[in-house]
Motif scaffolding. Structure first.
Motif, short mmCIF file in Angstrom:
data_model
loop_
_atom_site.label_atom_id
_atom_site.label_comp_id
_atom_site.label_asym_id
_atom_site.label_seq_id
_atom_site.Cartn_x
_atom_site.Cartn_y
_atom_site.Cartn_z
N ASN A 88 0.80 -1.22 0.00
CA ASN A 88 0.00 0.00 0.00
C ASN A 88 0.83 1.28 0.00
OD1 ASN A 88 -2.52 -1.38 0.04
ND2 ASN A 88 -2.12 -1.88 2.18
N HIS A 89 2.11 1.17 -0.28
CA HIS A 89 2.98 2.35 -0.36
C HIS A 89 2.45 3.29 -1.43
CE1 HIS A 89 6.72 4.58 -1.38
NE2 HIS A 89 6.83 4.56 -0.07
N PHE A 90 2.70 4.59 -1.29
CA PHE A 90 2.13 5.55 -2.23
C PHE A 90 2.61 5.36 -3.67
CE2 PHE A 90 5.88 7.88 -0.81
CZ PHE A 90 6.31 8.54 -1.95
N ILE A 91 3.76 4.75 -3.86
CA ILE A 91 4.18 4.34 -5.20
C ILE A 91 4.15 2.82 -5.19
CG2 ILE A 91 6.00 4.35 -6.93
CD1 ILE A 91 6.87 7.05 -5.88
N LYS A 92 3.11 2.26 -5.72
CA LYS A 92 2.86 0.82 -5.67
C LYS A 92 3.98 0.03 -6.35
CE LYS A 92 -1.43 1.37 -4.11
NZ LYS A 92 -1.35 2.04 -2.87
N TYR A 131 10.33 -1.85 -12.24
CA TYR A 131 11.35 -2.29 -13.19
C TYR A 131 12.63 -1.45 -13.12
CZ TYR A 131 13.08 -4.33 -17.55
OH TYR A 131 13.83 -4.99 -18.47
N TYR A 132 12.53 -0.20 -12.68
CA TYR A 132 13.67 0.71 -12.69
C TYR A 132 14.20 1.12 -11.31
CZ TYR A 132 12.41 1.14 -17.57
OH TYR A 132 12.12 0.86 -18.87
N SER A 133 13.51 0.75 -10.25
CA SER A 133 13.99 1.19 -8.94
C SER A 133 13.49 0.33 -7.79
CB SER A 133 13.58 2.65 -8.70
OG SER A 133 12.18 2.78 -8.76
N ILE A 134 14.23 0.42 -6.69
CA ILE A 134 13.84 -0.19 -5.43
C ILE A 134 13.04 0.88 -4.72
CG2 ILE A 134 14.63 -1.21 -3.27
CD1 ILE A 134 17.14 -1.20 -5.91
N ARG A 135 11.78 0.62 -4.44
CA ARG A 135 10.87 1.66 -3.98
C ARG A 135 10.62 1.68 -2.48
NH1 ARG A 135 10.48 6.01 -6.56
NH2 ARG A 135 10.46 5.64 -8.76
N VAL A 136 10.44 0.52 -1.88
CA VAL A 136 9.99 0.49 -0.49
C VAL A 136 10.44 -0.82 0.14
CG1 VAL A 136 7.75 -0.46 -1.18
CG2 VAL A 136 7.92 0.78 0.98
N ALA A 137 10.59 -0.79 1.45
CA ALA A 137 10.99 -2.00 2.17
C ALA A 137 10.29 -2.03 3.52
CB ALA A 137 12.50 -2.03 2.36
N ASP A 188 11.22 4.00 2.87
CA ASP A 188 11.60 4.42 1.53
C ASP A 188 12.69 5.48 1.66
OD1 ASP A 188 10.32 6.96 1.98
OD2 ASP A 188 8.45 6.19 1.17
N GLY A 189 13.08 6.08 0.57
CA GLY A 189 14.16 7.06 0.59
C GLY A 189 13.86 8.30 1.41
N LEU A 190 12.60 8.49 1.79
CA LEU A 190 12.20 9.63 2.62
C LEU A 190 12.18 9.31 4.11
CD1 LEU A 190 9.20 10.85 0.43
CD2 LEU A 190 11.50 11.83 0.52
N THR A 191 12.40 8.05 4.47
CA THR A 191 12.34 7.62 5.87
C THR A 191 13.60 8.05 6.61
OG1 THR A 191 11.05 5.70 5.19
CG2 THR A 191 12.02 5.64 7.40
N PRO A 192 13.48 8.94 7.60
CA PRO A 192 14.67 9.42 8.33
C PRO A 192 15.46 8.30 9.01
CG PRO A 192 12.74 10.74 8.88
CD PRO A 192 12.26 9.58 8.06
N LYS A 193 14.81 7.22 9.39
CA LYS A 193 15.49 6.11 10.08
C LYS A 193 16.34 5.26 9.14
CE LYS A 193 13.29 6.19 14.22
NZ LYS A 193 13.89 6.14 15.51
N LEU A 194 16.19 5.44 7.83
CA LEU A 194 16.96 4.66 6.86
C LEU A 194 18.30 5.33 6.63
CD1 LEU A 194 17.07 2.26 4.89
CD2 LEU A 194 16.10 3.77 3.15
N SER A 195 19.34 4.73 7.17
CA SER A 195 20.69 5.29 7.01
C SER A 195 21.20 5.06 5.59
CB SER A 195 21.66 4.62 8.00
OG SER A 195 21.87 3.26 7.63
N ASP A 196 22.19 5.84 5.19
CA ASP A 196 22.81 5.65 3.88
C ASP A 196 23.36 4.24 3.75
OD1 ASP A 196 22.17 8.30 3.41
OD2 ASP A 196 24.25 9.01 3.35
N LYS A 197 23.95 3.73 4.83
CA LYS A 197 24.53 2.38 4.81
C LYS A 197 23.45 1.32 4.55
CE LYS A 197 27.19 -0.83 7.65
NZ LYS A 197 27.84 -1.08 8.93
N GLU A 198 22.32 1.43 5.23
CA GLU A 198 21.22 0.48 5.02
C GLU A 198 20.61 0.64 3.64
OE1 GLU A 198 19.73 -2.17 6.99
OE2 GLU A 198 21.78 -1.97 7.69
N GLN A 199 20.54 1.87 3.16
CA GLN A 199 20.00 2.12 1.82
C GLN A 199 20.86 1.41 0.77
OE1 GLN A 199 19.31 6.27 1.14
NE2 GLN A 199 18.58 5.96 -0.92
N VAL A 200 22.16 1.52 0.90
CA VAL A 200 23.08 0.86 -0.02
C VAL A 200 22.94 -0.67 0.10
CG1 VAL A 200 25.54 0.41 -0.49
CG2 VAL A 200 24.72 2.76 -0.20
#
Length: 145
Positions: free
Chosen positions: A53-57, A76-82, A93-105
């Motif tokens: 149900n993420h805003f970008i399905k 097909y072009y990106s990792i959107r949500v976890a 997602d990339g807007l989540t303050p708790k998601l560190s750069d290390k975890e994003q990578v």
């Protein structure tokens, strides 16, 4: 390659996926191997709902039972949500303050490593290069831009 659609489509993505010459069966085989049908834990069933149900399905949703345990939604072009309750008890997602750069990578590279075997040699080189890049729109990303 960046996806170019929707509100906050750039900043909300966790990572980009380059599909230089991906085989047509890639996502079918990956979604079968990492099927969400294997989810039995009630907290992960709730997490699956966050992802769905993420805003970008996401078009493809993968469940990883270990290393670490999480759900990742992609198009097909990106990792959107976890969903990973050790990072945050909700969608990430990339807007989540708790998601560190290390975890994003780490999340991005987890998906790119799966796609690697479905790429031609040229595409594999591109993916290897992308796996060395910093988190998209993270602190390191802007240093050499």
């Amino acid at each position: 390659m960046l996806s170019c659609y929707g509100v906050n489509s750039e900043t909300s993505e966790i990572g980009s996926i380059n599909t230089t010459c991906q085989s047509k069966n890639a996502w079918k085989e990956i979604t079968e191997a990492y099927s969400i049908d294997k989810i039995q834990d009630s907290s992960f069933i709730e997490g699956l709902n966050y992802v769905k149900n993420h805003f970008i399905k996401p078009k493809y949703i993968l469940y990883f039972e270990s290393g670490p345990r999480e759900i990742i939604g992609c198009d097909y072009y990106s990792i959107r949500v976890a969903y990973n309750p050790k990072i945050f008890e909700g969608d990430i997602d990339g807007l989540t303050p708790k998601l560190s750069d290390k975890e994003q990578v780490r999340i991005r590279n987890r998906i790119l490593k799966l796609l690697y075997k479905y790429e031609c040699p040229e595409g594999q080189k591109v993916l290897l290069k992308e796996m060395k890049e910093p988190a998209i729109f993270g602190k390191e990303y802007y240093k050499n831009r």
